[in-house]
Write a protein that holds these residues in place. Structure first.
Motif, PDB file in Angstrom:
ATOM      1  N   UNK A   1      51.803  43.103  16.002  1.00 36.65           N
ATOM      2  CA  UNK A   1      50.335  43.019  16.028  1.00 36.65           C
ATOM      3  C   UNK A   1      49.821  41.770  16.755  1.00 36.65           C
ATOM      4  N   UNK A   2      50.430  40.624  16.471  1.00 38.90           N
ATOM      5  CA  UNK A   2      50.023  39.388  17.145  1.00 38.90           C
ATOM      6  C   UNK A   2      50.270  39.479  18.640  1.00 38.90           C
ATOM      7  N   UNK A   3      51.422  40.015  19.021  1.00 38.51           N
ATOM      8  CA  UNK A   3      51.769  40.154  20.433  1.00 38.51           C
ATOM      9  C   UNK A   3      50.755  41.045  21.152  1.00 38.51           C
ATOM     10  N   UNK A   4      50.350  42.133  20.524  1.00 37.21           N
ATOM     11  CA  UNK A   4      49.396  43.053  21.145  1.00 37.21           C
ATOM     12  C   UNK A   4      48.021  42.412  21.293  1.00 37.21           C
ATOM     13  N   UNK A   5      47.591  41.675  20.289  1.00 29.94           N
ATOM     14  CA  UNK A   5      46.277  41.023  20.354  1.00 29.94           C
ATOM     15  C   UNK A   5      46.216  40.001  21.484  1.00 29.94           C
ATOM     16  N   UNK A   6      47.343  39.413  21.811  1.00 25.75           N
ATOM     17  CA  UNK A   6      47.389  38.453  22.917  1.00 25.75           C
ATOM     18  C   UNK A   6      47.586  39.139  24.265  1.00 25.75           C
ATOM     19  N   UNK A   7      48.412  40.171  24.287  1.00 26.58           N
ATOM     20  CA  UNK A   7      48.789  40.809  25.543  1.00 26.58           C
ATOM     21  C   UNK A   7      47.635  41.563  26.188  1.00 26.58           C
ATOM     22  N   UNK A   8      46.881  42.317  25.411  1.00 32.61           N
ATOM     23  CA  UNK A   8      45.841  43.173  25.990  1.00 32.61           C
ATOM     24  C   UNK A   8      44.785  42.365  26.749  1.00 32.61           C
ATOM     25  N   UNK A   9      44.163  41.346  26.142  1.00 33.35           N
ATOM     26  CA  UNK A   9      43.181  40.580  26.928  1.00 33.35           C
ATOM     27  C   UNK A   9      43.794  39.801  28.077  1.00 33.35           C
ATOM     28  N   UNK A  10      45.059  39.398  27.937  1.00 34.24           N
ATOM     29  CA  UNK A  10      45.723  38.679  29.035  1.00 34.24           C
ATOM     30  C   UNK A  10      45.958  39.607  30.220  1.00 34.24           C
ATOM     31  N   UNK A  11      46.308  40.858  29.941  1.00 31.39           N
ATOM     32  CA  UNK A  11      46.452  41.843  31.019  1.00 31.39           C
ATOM     33  C   UNK A  11      45.143  41.994  31.781  1.00 31.39           C
ATOM     34  N   UNK A  12      44.051  42.143  31.048  1.00 27.55           N
ATOM     35  CA  UNK A  12      42.743  42.321  31.684  1.00 27.55           C
ATOM     36  C   UNK A  12      42.375  41.081  32.496  1.00 27.55           C
ATOM     37  N   UNK A  13      42.647  39.908  31.933  1.00 23.79           N
ATOM     38  CA  UNK A  13      42.346  38.658  32.630  1.00 23.79           C
ATOM     39  C   UNK A  13      43.121  38.562  33.947  1.00 23.79           C
ATOM     40  N   UNK A  14      44.394  38.946  33.913  1.00 23.33           N
ATOM     41  CA  UNK A  14      45.230  38.900  35.117  1.00 23.33           C
ATOM     42  C   UNK A  14      44.733  39.883  36.172  1.00 23.33           C
ATOM     43  N   UNK A  15      44.462  41.108  35.754  1.00 23.17           N
ATOM     44  CA  UNK A  15      44.005  42.134  36.699  1.00 23.17           C
ATOM     45  C   UNK A  15      42.685  41.724  37.343  1.00 23.17           C
ATOM     46  N   UNK A  16      41.751  41.233  36.552  1.00 28.30           N
ATOM     47  CA  UNK A  16      40.453  40.849  37.095  1.00 28.30           C
ATOM     48  C   UNK A  16      40.554  39.634  38.005  1.00 28.30           C
ATOM     49  N   UNK A  17      41.557  38.789  37.782  1.00 27.48           N
ATOM     50  CA  UNK A  17      41.725  37.597  38.619  1.00 27.48           C
ATOM     51  C   UNK A  17      42.379  37.914  39.954  1.00 27.48           C
ATOM     52  N   UNK A  18      43.203  38.946  39.997  1.00 27.21           N
ATOM     53  CA  UNK A  18      44.027  39.174  41.191  1.00 27.21           C
ATOM     54  C   UNK A  18      43.666  40.437  41.974  1.00 27.21           C
ATOM     55  N   UNK A  19      42.638  41.159  41.541  1.00 25.01           N
ATOM     56  CA  UNK A  19      42.213  42.352  42.278  1.00 25.01           C
ATOM     57  C   UNK A  19      40.715  42.278  42.560  1.00 25.01           C
ATOM     58  N   UNK A  20      40.283  42.998  43.566  1.00 22.56           N
ATOM     59  CA  UNK A  20      38.867  42.996  43.946  1.00 22.56           C
ATOM     60  C   UNK A  20      38.071  43.917  43.025  1.00 22.56           C
ATOM     61  N   UNK A  21      36.831  43.544  42.690  1.00 23.96           N
ATOM     62  CA  UNK A  21      35.986  44.405  41.857  1.00 23.96           C
ATOM     63  C   UNK A  21      35.823  45.789  42.480  1.00 23.96           C
ATOM     64  N   UNK A  22      35.890  46.815  41.656  1.00 30.45           N
ATOM     65  CA  UNK A  22      35.700  48.216  42.056  1.00 30.45           C
ATOM     66  C   UNK A  22      36.769  48.713  43.032  1.00 30.45           C
ATOM     67  N   UNK A  23      37.863  47.970  43.158  1.00 29.92           N
ATOM     68  CA  UNK A  23      38.931  48.410  44.057  1.00 29.92           C
ATOM     69  C   UNK A  23      39.835  49.422  43.358  1.00 29.92           C
ATOM     70  N   UNK A  24      40.521  50.226  44.161  1.00 24.85           N
ATOM     71  CA  UNK A  24      41.459  51.204  43.608  1.00 24.85           C
ATOM     72  C   UNK A  24      42.597  50.499  42.874  1.00 24.85           C
ATOM     73  N   UNK A  25      43.002  49.340  43.395  1.00 27.19           N
ATOM     74  CA  UNK A  25      44.095  48.601  42.769  1.00 27.19           C
ATOM     75  C   UNK A  25      43.710  48.149  41.362  1.00 27.19           C
ATOM     76  N   UNK A  26      42.485  47.625  41.218  1.00 29.65           N
ATOM     77  CA  UNK A  26      42.046  47.193  39.886  1.00 29.65           C
ATOM     78  C   UNK A  26      41.979  48.380  38.940  1.00 29.65           C
ATOM     79  N   UNK A  27      41.431  49.492  39.414  1.00 30.37           N
ATOM     80  CA  UNK A  27      41.304  50.677  38.575  1.00 30.37           C
ATOM     81  C   UNK A  27      42.678  51.164  38.119  1.00 30.37           C
ATOM     82  N   UNK A  28      43.628  51.229  39.027  1.00 28.25           N
ATOM     83  CA  UNK A  28      44.963  51.728  38.688  1.00 28.25           C
ATOM     84  C   UNK A  28      45.671  50.808  37.691  1.00 28.25           C
TER      85      UNK A  28
END
Length: 443
Positions: A243-270
């Motif tokens: 449970x602790x791992x999931x609570x940390x992992x999910x927002x970190x995934x989103x943070x990484x994706x939003x930092x390294x992909x362009x808004x509204x891009x296919x890469x971010x969506x995928x």
């Protein structure tokens, strides 16, 4: 005079040595050896006294400390600035007082800690996918079995907090210089086979993402490596740490994706779809139906992914709506706690708001779950347990807000479904679908 100075120096070094966190703390939670437990408890209590002695010694010689000595002090005190079985609130407070006396933006000092106190511990087990000299993604992977052999770094439990301290005190422009010192140990933690080490690994990555230039992540290939490792955390199931791992992992995934992909891009969506579809739905929800704490963790974090994906999340409604409404339906085979029902209802509100254009199809399923939950709450009456009563009151309010959200998304529901409910049993449903507002504490 020279003898006195040497004695003073030796006393300083001895104090630092006394504060080295014993390796046994790495197994503190699982050990059954009473003698070891007693010894570690005594060490933990004594650590405050020794740390206070270190503060006194530093006050007398602070201005004369060399770079090497300052790095020694930081690597010692930072062990207590974070989580761990060797940490007490009092030692953390004292450790931070010591650490705050240093210039935290001094890149030379942070580099010294990384290169002389962290790198030597982790370099015996180099990460198979990271070039230890550059911090870039390696073109040739080392043998995975060799990577897990020995793992000498696990004998230094305090080093995890030291790495975290360093990452929190590196300014974005300095990451390029220290990349080869930060990424290898961070990835070693993140990709360890034990969930208890993945947790500090995810924390370090999350802290790093607050400052690191996205271009550096992309250019070195580390963005994809980190994302794959974070997605691997979704398969670390049925463990006490899940449970602790999931609570940390999910927002970190989103943070990484939003930092390294362009808004509204296919890469971010995928990439966001992979987090939701493969990670949360395909892994946790599919394989952990009997793990309520893990499910609750994903429900709490679900709004973060839903908001990031936007209306694109509609492709997953067929899986999400049943999962979010099931906990609301009281049945003999459903022993869902009120806290999980709350998490489900809160997540449902976000899904309705984000996917409003698609709610017409799902309004019946949502209302069915909400109404059944409402009936159970009303029929259960007041509770003598004050926390439980407050939790139930909060759930009633959230259910009313779900109905309000549904009315905004599907205006016809007010004249159709809501009217039929109020007419059929006004004493029961008027408070749910009538004029919507917060209930009083009297309920």
């Amino acid at each position: 005079m020279a003898q006195a100075t040497t004695a003073h120096a030796n006393g300083f070094e001895d104090t630092l040595k006394e504060l080295e966190v014993p390796a046994e703390f790495a197994e503190y939670e699982t050990t059954e050896n009473a003698d070891v437990i007693v010894r570690l408890e005594e060490w933990r209590r004594k650590a405050y006294v020794v740390l206070d002695e270190l503060r006194t010694q530093l006050a007398a010689k602070q201005d004369t400390l060399t770079l090497e000595e300052r790095a020694d002090v930081i690597s010692t005190a930072a062990q207590f600035d974070g989580e761990g079985f060797w940490v007490l609130d009092t030692t953390t407070e004292l450790a931070r007082e010591i650490l705050n006396t240093y210039n935290i933006s001094d890149i030379i000092l942070v580099e010294r800690v990384l290169s002389h106190h962290i790198k030597p511990i982790f370099q015996k087990n180099p990460h198979p996918d990271v070039n230890p000299e550059t911090g870039r993604k390696s073109t040739r992977s080392a043998a995975q079995l060799d990577y897990y052999e020995g793992q000498e770094w696990k004998r230094y439990p305090g080093i995890l907090n030291v790495l975290s301290w360093c990452v929190r005190h590196i300014e974005g422009t300095n990451y390029e210089r220290l990349w080869h010192l930060v990424i290898p140990p961070a990835m070693t933690l993140l990709d360890d086979y034990e969930a208890r080490y993945k947790i500090p690994g995810v924390r370090v990555i999350s802290e790093m993402l607050d400052r690191v230039p996205p271009e550096l992540l992309r250019r070195t290939g580390i963005d994809g490596l980190i994302l794959a490792s974070l997605q691997g955390c979704f398969t670390s199931l049925r463990k006490p740490e899940t449970p602790t791992l999931l609570r940390l992992t999910i927002p970190t995934c989103v943070k990484l994706v939003e930092a390294t992909t362009a808004p509204k891009s296919a890469q971010r969506f995928e990439q966001l779809c992979a987090v939701l579809g493969d990670g949360i739905i395909g892994s946790v929800w599919f394989y952990s139906t009997s793990e309520p704490e893990s499910l609750a963790a994903t429900l709490d974090m679900l709004p973060t992914v839903v908001r990031a994906l936007g209306l694109g999340v509609a492709r997953y409604l067929k899986a999400m709506i049943p999962q979010l409404t099931y906990p609301l339906v009281t049945a003999p085979d459903n022993t869902t706690s009120t806290s999980v029902q709350l998490a489900s209802a809160k997540a449902l509100r976000v899904v309705i708001a984000v996917c409003a254009p698609r709610m017409q199809r799902w309004k019946g399923d949502i209302l069915n779950g909400v109404c059944r939950c409402w009936v159970t709450l009303v029929e259960s009456g007041a509770s003598d347990n004050l926390p439980a009563q407050k939790e139930k009151l909060e759930l009633r309010n959230i259910l009313r807000e779900v109905c309000q959200d549904l009315a905004h998304a599907c205006p016809s529901v007010v004249q159709d479904e809501f009217t039929r409910l109020s007419t059929a049993k006004p004493s029961l449903f008027s408070a749910l679908v009538g004029p919507l507002g917060k209930e009083s504490e009297d309920g």
